[in-house]
Design a protein around this motif. Structure first.
Motif, PDB file in Angstrom:
ATOM      1  N   GLN A   1       0.822  -1.207   0.000  1.00  0.00           N
ATOM      2  CA  GLN A   1       0.000   0.000   0.000  1.00  0.00           C
ATOM      3  C   GLN A   1       0.852   1.251   0.000  1.00  0.00           C
ATOM      4  N   GLY A   2       0.420   2.255  -0.701  1.00  0.00           N
ATOM      5  CA  GLY A   2       1.170   3.513  -0.735  1.00  0.00           C
ATOM      6  C   GLY A   2       0.778   4.435   0.404  1.00  0.00           C
ATOM      7  N   ILE A   3       1.347   5.662   0.345  1.00  0.00           N
ATOM      8  CA  ILE A   3       1.053   6.635   1.393  1.00  0.00           C
ATOM      9  C   ILE A   3       0.582   7.916   0.733  1.00  0.00           C
ATOM     10  N   ASP A   4      -0.575   8.431   1.186  1.00  0.00           N
ATOM     11  CA  ASP A   4      -1.087   9.686   0.617  1.00  0.00           C
ATOM     12  C   ASP A   4      -0.157  10.825   0.963  1.00  0.00           C
ATOM     13  N   GLU A   5      -0.112  11.790   0.053  1.00  0.00           N
ATOM     14  CA  GLU A   5       0.728  12.978   0.260  1.00  0.00           C
ATOM     15  C   GLU A   5       0.445  13.624   1.620  1.00  0.00           C
ATOM     16  N   GLU A   6      -0.840  13.696   1.986  1.00  0.00           N
ATOM     17  CA  GLU A   6      -1.206  14.379   3.243  1.00  0.00           C
ATOM     18  C   GLU A   6      -0.737  13.591   4.466  1.00  0.00           C
ATOM     19  N   GLU A   7      -0.504  12.299   4.270  1.00  0.00           N
ATOM     20  CA  GLU A   7      -0.130  11.437   5.397  1.00  0.00           C
ATOM     21  C   GLU A   7       1.264  11.748   5.950  1.00  0.00           C
ATOM     22  N   TYR A   8       2.148  12.295   5.094  1.00  0.00           N
ATOM     23  CA  TYR A   8       3.542  12.464   5.513  1.00  0.00           C
ATOM     24  C   TYR A   8       3.660  13.313   6.777  1.00  0.00           C
ATOM     25  N   ASP A   9       2.876  14.412   6.819  1.00  0.00           N
ATOM     26  CA  ASP A   9       2.947  15.295   7.994  1.00  0.00           C
ATOM     27  C   ASP A   9       2.544  14.549   9.250  1.00  0.00           C
ATOM     28  N   ARG A  10       1.490  13.754   9.115  1.00  0.00           N
ATOM     29  CA  ARG A  10       1.013  13.014  10.294  1.00  0.00           C
ATOM     30  C   ARG A  10       2.072  12.018  10.764  1.00  0.00           C
ATOM     31  N   LEU A  11       2.706  11.327   9.807  1.00  0.00           N
ATOM     32  CA  LEU A  11       3.711  10.316  10.168  1.00  0.00           C
ATOM     33  C   LEU A  11       4.921  10.965  10.843  1.00  0.00           C
TER      34      LEU A  11
ATOM     35  N   GLY B   1      12.691   4.524   2.290  1.00  0.00           N
ATOM     36  CA  GLY B   1      11.350   5.075   2.089  1.00  0.00           C
ATOM     37  C   GLY B   1      10.698   5.138   3.464  1.00  0.00           C
ATOM     38  N   ILE B   2       9.756   6.033   3.609  1.00  0.00           N
ATOM     39  CA  ILE B   2       9.121   6.228   4.920  1.00  0.00           C
ATOM     40  C   ILE B   2       8.496   4.924   5.445  1.00  0.00           C
ATOM     41  N   ASP B   3       8.080   4.036   4.551  1.00  0.00           N
ATOM     42  CA  ASP B   3       7.436   2.788   4.990  1.00  0.00           C
ATOM     43  C   ASP B   3       8.395   1.865   5.743  1.00  0.00           C
ATOM     44  N   GLN B   4       9.698   2.138   5.658  1.00  0.00           N
ATOM     45  CA  GLN B   4      10.673   1.276   6.347  1.00  0.00           C
ATOM     46  C   GLN B   4      11.003   1.785   7.750  1.00  0.00           C
ATOM     47  N   ASP B   5      10.339   2.848   8.171  1.00  0.00           N
ATOM     48  CA  ASP B   5      10.669   3.423   9.478  1.00  0.00           C
ATOM     49  C   ASP B   5      10.520   2.431  10.644  1.00  0.00           C
ATOM     50  N   PRO B   6       9.575   1.494  10.616  1.00  0.00           N
ATOM     51  CA  PRO B   6       9.518   0.542  11.739  1.00  0.00           C
ATOM     52  C   PRO B   6      10.860  -0.152  11.981  1.00  0.00           C
ATOM     53  N   HIS B   7      11.580  -0.521  10.914  1.00  0.00           N
ATOM     54  CA  HIS B   7      12.896  -1.161  11.094  1.00  0.00           C
ATOM     55  C   HIS B   7      13.887  -0.204  11.758  1.00  0.00           C
ATOM     56  N   ILE B   8      13.802   1.063  11.381  1.00  0.00           N
ATOM     57  CA  ILE B   8      14.734   2.048  11.948  1.00  0.00           C
ATOM     58  C   ILE B   8      14.441   2.224  13.438  1.00  0.00           C
TER      59      ILE B   8
ATOM     60  N   HIS C   1      12.689   9.163   2.208  1.00  0.00           N
ATOM     61  CA  HIS C   1      12.200   9.752   0.962  1.00  0.00           C
ATOM     62  C   HIS C   1      10.721   9.434   0.761  1.00  0.00           C
ATOM     63  N   LYS C   2      10.101  10.302  -0.025  1.00  0.00           N
ATOM     64  CA  LYS C   2       8.703  10.055  -0.374  1.00  0.00           C
ATOM     65  C   LYS C   2       8.639   8.927  -1.390  1.00  0.00           C
ATOM     66  N   LEU C   3       7.631   8.098  -1.266  1.00  0.00           N
ATOM     67  CA  LEU C   3       7.507   6.957  -2.179  1.00  0.00           C
ATOM     68  C   LEU C   3       6.877   7.408  -3.494  1.00  0.00           C
ATOM     69  N   LEU C   4       7.386   6.853  -4.582  1.00  0.00           N
ATOM     70  CA  LEU C   4       6.786   7.164  -5.885  1.00  0.00           C
ATOM     71  C   LEU C   4       5.449   6.432  -6.014  1.00  0.00           C
ATOM     72  N   PRO C   5       4.394   7.132  -6.378  1.00  0.00           N
ATOM     73  CA  PRO C   5       3.131   6.417  -6.642  1.00  0.00           C
ATOM     74  C   PRO C   5       3.266   5.568  -7.904  1.00  0.00           C
ATOM     75  N   GLY C   6       2.244   4.795  -8.217  1.00  0.00           N
ATOM     76  CA  GLY C   6       2.268   3.988  -9.445  1.00  0.00           C
ATOM     77  C   GLY C   6       2.189   4.883 -10.678  1.00  0.00           C
ATOM     78  N   LEU C   7       2.784   4.426 -11.776  1.00  0.00           N
ATOM     79  CA  LEU C   7       2.749   5.202 -13.022  1.00  0.00           C
ATOM     80  C   LEU C   7       1.315   5.492 -13.462  1.00  0.00           C
ATOM     81  N   ASP C   8       0.440   4.515 -13.186  1.00  0.00           N
ATOM     82  CA  ASP C   8      -0.943   4.664 -13.646  1.00  0.00           C
ATOM     83  C   ASP C   8      -1.805   5.463 -12.669  1.00  0.00           C
ATOM     84  N   GLY C   9      -1.155   6.081 -11.681  1.00  0.00           N
ATOM     85  CA  GLY C   9      -1.914   6.920 -10.752  1.00  0.00           C
ATOM     86  C   GLY C   9      -2.391   6.180  -9.523  1.00  0.00           C
ATOM     87  N   THR C  10      -2.133   4.857  -9.451  1.00  0.00           N
ATOM     88  CA  THR C  10      -2.479   4.131  -8.225  1.00  0.00           C
ATOM     89  C   THR C  10      -1.485   4.527  -7.136  1.00  0.00           C
ATOM     90  N   ASP C  11      -1.774   4.157  -5.875  1.00  0.00           N
ATOM     91  CA  ASP C  11      -0.999   4.788  -4.807  1.00  0.00           C
ATOM     92  C   ASP C  11       0.434   4.281  -4.656  1.00  0.00           C
TER      93      ASP C  11
END
Ligand code: SF4
Length: 360
Positions: A7-17, A206-213, A235-245
């Motif tokens: 699963q990806g991360i919404d742009e707005e989610e970064y601040d919360r994380l 990528g931010i999704d790996q923070d639990p390991h850190i 770093h911010k994760l790249l969304p899918g090329l087709d616009g998926t998250d």
């Protein structure tokens, strides 16, 4: 956050994380210190932990390390490219690079045996060598988890400080093998200091790996009291090329691999989600929205090295002076040029990769 999720991360989610997990923002003063790093300049890296230790080491001419790796479960794609280039950039800034082939993780997460992972490991390593990783022994150390006694040893040593509750709180309920793989990663991240003595260490992720850190910092604090707490950049994760998250193997239109036929890569880039308007008239009148456009994003992350040119394209898009068809065509040209040149360099490095991994 789940480091094994697609699963990806919404742009707005970064601040919360950032707030929730106590990540430090990469403020302007910090950024100014390392503007030669393109991911920092372009704000793709947005947060960090303990990066100030790296600055101190750089100022005092002391050793520091960058450590990251790859799970050998498939060919390189744009997501793995980001981390690989970050390692190369930090190595150029003076770090010794530690690069781990996470084959224990590809077994636990993807069910690939160590033998099955070997060909991917060679392929992945040749990719990062072609991207410019200096493999000389004083500049780099490369290992496969399954063959590296240090990381297994750490897994057992720190294991006695770990409870089921802790792991549940960090990762949620997972198969036991993934918990073990995360303790092996603690070994990967502390390996530079075990091998070469206490020194600041940065892990580009990528931010999704923070639990390991977070797990590694906690266990380092408790077990390796003389070590620096491993730092990280996010770093911010790249969304899918087709616009998926998120770029995900489950959705082949969301990404391309470096080994794919060129016409397939071209088709996927041309089919990317853009921030363009319904038709030419509207585009010229209202301008496009590059902030949400995958063509602009992949140029910014990887395929347009010149900051000025990138800024001009952004402006031209917003002013309606650039049309998506034209921009896609020129993006495809840059992507294919990169892939062709990369393949040429990589071809010559396959044997070296095999040798570095001790595989005949
Ligand atoms: S002109 Fe380019 S950057 Fe702008 S929306 Fe279209 S493809 Fe994206």
């Amino acid at each position: 956050m789940d480091p094994w999720s697609s699963q990806g991360i919404d742009e707005e989610e970064y601040d919360r994380l950032i707030e929730e997990f106590g990540i430090s923002r990469l403020d302007e003063i910090t950024r100014q210190k390392i503007l030669n790093n393109r991911f920092i300049r372009r704000k793709i890296i947005f947060g960090h932990r303990s990066i100030e230790d790296i600055f101190k080491a750089m100022e005092q001419n002391k050793p520091w390390a960058v450590i990251s790796g790859i799970k050998p479960s498939g060919p390189f794609h744009l997501g793995t490219l980001t981390t690989a280039l970050e390692i190369v950039e930090f190595q150029k800034m003076g770090a010794k690079a530690y690069y781990c082939i996470a084959d224990i993780e590809s077994w636990e997460d993807n069910g690939l045996t160590y033998e099955e992972a070997e060909e991917y490991a060679v392929d992945n390593l040749a990719d990062i060598l072609a991207l410019g990783l200096d493999y000389s022994p004083e500049k780099a150390y490369i290992w496969r988890q399954s063959q590296e006694p240090i990381v297994k040893d750490v897994c057992f040593k720190v294991g006695r400080l770990v409870t089921q509750n802790m792991l549940n709180a960090i990762y949620g309920e997972k198969p036991f093998g993934l918990y073990l793989a995360s303790l092996i990663q603690v070994g990967d991240i502390t390996l530079p200091q075990i091998m070469d003595g206490p020194q600041p260490t940065i892990v580009p992720v990528g931010i999704d790996q923070d639990p390991h850190i977070r797990l590694t910092r906690d266990l380092t604090r408790r077990y390796y009291k003389k070590f620096f707490l491993p730092g990280a950049t996010y770093h911010k994760l790249l969304p899918g090329l087709d616009g998926t998250d998120k770029m995900s193997k489950r959705n082949p239109n969301s990404y391309f691999t470096f080994n794919e036929p060129l016409n397939s890569i071209e088709k996927k880039v041309r089919g990317s989600f853009t921030g363009g308007r319904k038709n030419r008239e509207e585009q010229e009148q209202l301008g496009g929205i590059p902030q949400i456009c995958m063509i602009y994003k992949i140029l910014m992350y990887h395929f347009e090295p010149d900051d000025e040119k990138l800024a001009e394209e952004f402006e031209a898009c917003v002013k309606g002076e650039l049309l998506c068809g034209h921009h896609k065509k020129s993006c495809v040209e840059r992507v294919l040029k990169f892939i062709k040149e990369h393949r040429k360099k990589k071809e010559k490095l396959i044997d070296k990769a095999r040798e570095l991994l001790d595989l005949d």
